[in-house]
Each structure stands twice: as C-alpha cells, then as structure tokens.
Design a protein around this motif. Structure first.
Motif, PDB file in Angstrom:
ATOM      1  N   PHE A 169      10.199  10.343   2.968  1.00  6.10           N
ATOM      2  CA  PHE A 169       8.886   9.857   2.574  1.00  6.10           C
ATOM      3  C   PHE A 169       8.945   8.879   1.404  1.00  6.10           C
ATOM      4  O   PHE A 169       7.938   8.275   1.066  1.00  6.10           O
ATOM      5  CB  PHE A 169       7.985  11.038   2.180  1.00  6.10           C
ATOM      6  CG  PHE A 169       7.592  11.906   3.338  1.00  6.10           C
ATOM      7  CD1 PHE A 169       6.486  11.595   4.118  1.00  6.10           C
ATOM      8  CD2 PHE A 169       8.329  13.021   3.663  1.00  6.10           C
ATOM      9  CE1 PHE A 169       6.128  12.387   5.187  1.00  6.10           C
ATOM     10  CE2 PHE A 169       7.977  13.829   4.747  1.00  6.10           C
ATOM     11  CZ  PHE A 169       6.878  13.500   5.499  1.00  6.10           C
ATOM     12  N   ALA A 170      10.132   8.729   0.770  1.00  4.58           N
ATOM     13  CA  ALA A 170      10.179   7.956  -0.465  1.00  4.58           C
ATOM     14  C   ALA A 170      11.220   6.844  -0.497  1.00  4.58           C
ATOM     15  O   ALA A 170      11.036   5.873  -1.222  1.00  4.58           O
ATOM     16  CB  ALA A 170      10.424   8.912  -1.647  1.00  4.58           C
ATOM     17  N   VAL A 171      12.331   6.961   0.249  1.00  7.52           N
ATOM     18  CA  VAL A 171      13.461   6.056   0.005  1.00  7.52           C
ATOM     19  C   VAL A 171      13.305   4.674   0.620  1.00  7.52           C
ATOM     20  O   VAL A 171      13.991   3.731   0.204  1.00  7.52           O
ATOM     21  CB  VAL A 171      14.784   6.669   0.518  1.00  7.52           C
ATOM     22  CG1 VAL A 171      15.073   7.970  -0.181  1.00  7.52           C
ATOM     23  CG2 VAL A 171      14.763   6.848   2.036  1.00  7.52           C
ATOM     24  N   PRO A 215       5.576   4.654   1.626  1.00  9.20           N
ATOM     25  CA  PRO A 215       5.727   3.875   2.856  1.00  9.20           C
ATOM     26  C   PRO A 215       5.173   4.544   4.103  1.00  9.20           C
ATOM     27  O   PRO A 215       4.567   3.865   4.939  1.00  9.20           O
ATOM     28  CB  PRO A 215       7.239   3.657   2.964  1.00  9.20           C
ATOM     29  CG  PRO A 215       7.852   4.676   2.086  1.00  9.20           C
ATOM     30  CD  PRO A 215       6.876   4.913   0.992  1.00  9.20           C
ATOM     31  N   LEU A 216       5.341   5.833   4.261  1.00  8.10           N
ATOM     32  CA  LEU A 216       4.861   6.473   5.481  1.00  8.10           C
ATOM     33  C   LEU A 216       3.344   6.646   5.467  1.00  8.10           C
ATOM     34  O   LEU A 216       2.707   6.605   6.526  1.00  8.10           O
ATOM     35  CB  LEU A 216       5.562   7.823   5.689  1.00  8.10           C
ATOM     36  CG  LEU A 216       7.075   7.730   5.889  1.00  8.10           C
ATOM     37  CD1 LEU A 216       7.627   9.054   6.401  1.00  8.10           C
ATOM     38  CD2 LEU A 216       7.448   6.608   6.842  1.00  8.10           C
ATOM     39  N   ALA A 217       2.775   6.812   4.290  1.00 13.02           N
ATOM     40  CA  ALA A 217       1.313   6.815   4.202  1.00 13.02           C
ATOM     41  C   ALA A 217       0.767   5.440   4.537  1.00 13.02           C
ATOM     42  O   ALA A 217      -0.242   5.303   5.245  1.00 13.02           O
ATOM     43  CB  ALA A 217       0.867   7.244   2.816  1.00 13.02           C
ATOM     44  N   ASP A 218       1.427   4.378   4.052  1.00  9.06           N
ATOM     45  CA  ASP A 218       1.014   3.017   4.388  1.00  9.06           C
ATOM     46  C   ASP A 218       1.206   2.741   5.872  1.00  9.06           C
ATOM     47  O   ASP A 218       0.386   2.047   6.497  1.00  9.06           O
ATOM     48  CB  ASP A 218       1.802   2.006   3.563  1.00  9.06           C
ATOM     49  CG  ASP A 218       1.439   2.050   2.086  1.00  9.06           C
ATOM     50  OD1 ASP A 218       0.366   2.616   1.767  1.00  9.06           O
ATOM     51  OD2 ASP A 218       2.225   1.547   1.274  1.00  9.06           O
ATOM     52  N   LEU A 219       2.282   3.272   6.435  1.00 10.03           N
ATOM     53  CA  LEU A 219       2.518   3.123   7.870  1.00 10.03           C
ATOM     54  C   LEU A 219       1.402   3.778   8.674  1.00 10.03           C
ATOM     55  O   LEU A 219       0.881   3.194   9.627  1.00 10.03           O
ATOM     56  CB  LEU A 219       3.871   3.744   8.236  1.00 10.03           C
ATOM     57  CG  LEU A 219       4.220   3.888   9.721  1.00 10.03           C
ATOM     58  CD1 LEU A 219       4.190   2.537  10.425  1.00 10.03           C
ATOM     59  CD2 LEU A 219       5.586   4.540   9.872  1.00 10.03           C
ATOM     60  N   ALA A 220       1.017   4.980   8.278  1.00  8.41           N
ATOM     61  CA  ALA A 220      -0.080   5.663   8.963  1.00  8.41           C
ATOM     62  C   ALA A 220      -1.388   4.903   8.788  1.00  8.41           C
ATOM     63  O   ALA A 220      -2.178   4.771   9.732  1.00  8.41           O
ATOM     64  CB  ALA A 220      -0.219   7.089   8.435  1.00  8.41           C
TER      65      ALA A 220
END
Length: 415
Positions: free
Chosen positions: A34-36, A255-260
């Motif tokens: 979730f962070a790298v 990044p994964l929140a932005d992806l969602a």
C-alpha cells in the motif's frame, strides 16, 4: 549434592504448513504493497524501470528465501539468521544479523503502527497506533496458534481487497502518463524500497522452533508464500501503471487509494479499511518475530538474560514480547514516518546478507546464496544516503555492544 541445572524452557511445535504460509503471507501482504509504489516509481524513473525493480526485489527475495529455508530446516530454532550466523560463520556475524533485525524490524513495527493510525484514524493516528501495539502484544502473549489464526484472517482480507482493486483497475479507464527515462541506479534504489514489501517471509524462519516437522514444512512454506506474494504484487504494479501511469504514481502518497479513486471511487473507503487491516497483520507478525529473535539472543547472553523467560502456560517468550512492544510504543510516540522504509530495508538486507553468507558454507558451488549475498549488499548500498548512514551507525553501536558482551563472557569463563 550439587543442584542439577534447570532445564531451559522451550517453545512448543504447533504450526503446520497452512499456518506457516498464513504467517508468511500476512507478513508480506501488508503495508508495503500500500505504500512502496510511489517512492519506488520516483526512484526508477519509468514504468519499465519500476517493473524491473520489482523483478530484482523478487529475485533477491527468492535467493534469500531459499537460503533461509535450507538453514531453518537444519537449525529449527527461534532466531533465524542470528542462529545461522553463529553456527556457520562467527558469533560476531550472528550478532550483527540479530542486531540488524531487531533494530530494523522495531522501526518497521513503529512505522506500521503509525500507518495503521493514518489510514483508520487520521485525526489521532498516534493514539490508534499505540492501542494497536498494546492489543497485538496481548494476542501474541496468548500463544502462537492465536497469532497464526489472526494472521490467516488478515491475509485473507488483504487478498480480497487487493483483488477488488485489481478488478476495478482493469475495468476502469487507462490513463498512463510517462515519467521520462529509466534511472538505472535508481532501479536498484527502487528495488530496495520494494524489498521492504517482501521481507516478511523471514517470520516463518524466526518461528522455526514452533513449526511442526520443520525440515519439511519450512522449505515448502517459504517459497509458496513468496510466490503468491510476487504474483499479487506484479498484478498490483501493472494495474497501477496502466491506470495512473508512472508520473502520477511517483507523486502519490497513497497509491492504491488513488488507484481506487481513479477507477472506482465507490470502493475508496474499502481500500482505506483494507490497508488498515493489512497493516494490522504485518504489525502482529512483526511483534512476534522481534520477540523470538530477542529470545534467541537473550539465551546466548547477547541481550539481558531476563528476556529469555518463556511463559509456562502459553509457551511464548513473554518478557521479550513485552520489551519489544514497549520499545515500539516509545518509537510510535517519537518517530517520524519519513525514511522509515529505507532505514528498515537497509537493516533487513544486512540480516539477509548474513543468512546468504551462512548458506554459502553449506555448498560453496551453489549459485543462489552468492547471488543473494551480492544482491543484498548492492541494493542496500543503493538506498538513500540517510538510510545507509543511519544503518551503519546502528551497526557500529551494535559492534560496541558485542565487544562488551564478549569481554564479559570471556571474563566469566576465565573465572
């Protein structure tokens, strides 16, 4: 008549293959994924560079996993590379591995706790972080079987959330944005960041004293957990690059929140909750692994002997668990999250360098331990200067402490 020496308390073997795999998955499928991707994409300079870094990190992790699995089968004791370095190389090498693991993973545990608070309670992240450390310390004190069960639940939830993100990403719009040319040295730096997301498979080895039939279970559990994790990370990386593009990904802090948000805004809250659950799984297994390594070092008087205490009822290293959790609580109150991943990665790469060097002594003609050793040292050197210098300073402090304990041991033996 002399009093017979007390039998040293040992841990019980309760973990089978599914439990060992679950702990490995929960350790790897956590905060890293979730962070790298943001700092890794920025360091690599392009989408292909990011995928190359993922491949390098995966290959190094595989070499490390093979070395760790072979050694753990021969020495199925708590402590991982600390034990291997002592047995195969020199006590100084074993101490360096154990010291690097304890420091790096303690900082990582504090970072995970702070990340958990930032995702689930951004108004008061430190308060939730501290509460999580206390709660997970209590779970670990109740026994390793409860740790394995909780790890399996966390790993299942994380996989479900990541699957949801990947499906939404492939169904959403494609808006790739290039980020210029690949930075070749930066690819190695990116591999160091991504390695942070792989490093949890050592948890299976550090729990080696509690694994049933370790000679068969550990060599099977480690590559299975690593292979599943690599496949998941590859899917996530390809999805993030196809939806956000390398440029947007490099600038993202979540990044994964932005992806969602870009592909399916309705699931963004689910991603935040899933990230919190994933981080919780990593934090739980981190505290367990730190406690077991501290136990092994305390047994050898490389740390205070009181940390070797094992609960008669639950058969867990309660003193080491409490000490590790207390130190994490202190770091949660004082530590800045910035740079924690790089610092932790440097220390963990040193730990695996010792593991690979130990595996070299089993068969000097085998290529994988040599590749793992060279990869660990090269990627560690490529990390940001602050991480490298901080890690070297920690190792220097450890060297001084080792010299003190070694001198005490020689004096005691001479007496």
């Amino acid at each position: 008549m002399p009093t017979p020496p007390r039998e040293r308390p040992t841990l019980q073997r309760r973990l089978g293959l599914p439990s060992a795999i679950a702990i490995g998955l929960a350790s790897m499928l956590g905060a890293g994924v979730f962070a790298v991707w943001g700092p890794a994409a920025l360091a690599a300079g392009s989408g292909p560079g990011l995928l190359a870094a993922l491949t390098i990190a995966g290959c190094i992790a595989y070499c490390n996993a093979r070395s760790s699995a072979r050694l753990a089968a021969l020495y199925p004791q708590a402590g991982g590379a600390y034990v291997y370095g002592n047995r195969r190389l020199h006590p100084a090498a074993g101490f360096a591995a154990g010291w690097a693991f304890l420091v790096g993973k303690t900082a990582s545990a504090a970072a995970m706790a702070l990340t958990l608070g930032a995702y689930l309670l951004p108004e008061h992240p430190r308060a939730l972080a501290a509460a999580a450390v206390v709660a997970f310390c209590a779970i670990n004190l109740l026994g390793v079987k409860r740790t394995a069960l909780a790890s399996a639940v966390f790993a299942a939830i994380t996989l479900a959330v990541l699957a949801l993100i990947v499906i939404a990403g492939f169904a959403g719009p494609v808006a790739a944005q290039p980020l210029g040319d690949t930075h070749y040295w930066g690819v190695l730096t990116a591999a160091g960041f991504i390695f942070f997301a792989f490093a949890g498979y050592a948890r299976i080895a550090t729990l080696g004293e509690e694994v049933v039939d370790p000679e068969r279970t550990i060599p099977r559990a480690v590559p299975i957990a690593l292979g599943i994790t690599f496949a998941v990370y590859l899917l996530v990386a390809v999805t993030a690059l196809s939806v956000l593009g390398a440029g947007t990904l490099a600038a993202s802090t979540a990044p994964l929140a932005d992806l969602a948000g870009a592909s399916a805004p309705a699931i963004k809250p689910v991603v935040a909750i899933g990230a919190g659950v994933a981080v919780a799984g990593v934090l739980l297994s981190l505290l367990a692994g730190i406690g077991r390594t501290a136990l092994a070092m305390a047994r050898d008087r490389r740390l205070p002997g009181g940390l070797a205490a094992v609960s008669q009822r639950f058969r867990v290293p309660w003193a080491a668990e409490l000490a590790a959790s207390a130190l994490v609580l202190i770091l949660v109150s004082t530590m800045d999250l910035a740079g924690a991943i790089g610092f932790s990665s440097f220390c963990v790469l040193v730990y695996y360098a010792v593991a690979n060097a130990s595996a070299v002594t089993l068969d000097r003609r085998a290529p994988l331990p040599w590749l793992g050793l060279a990869g660990c040292l090269l990627v560690a050197a490529s990390l940001p200067p602050a991480s490298v210098l901080g890690g070297l300073a920690v190792l220097a402090v450890g060297a001084v402490w080792f010299a003190i304990t070694e001198r005490r041991a020689r004096t005691a033996n001479a007496a």
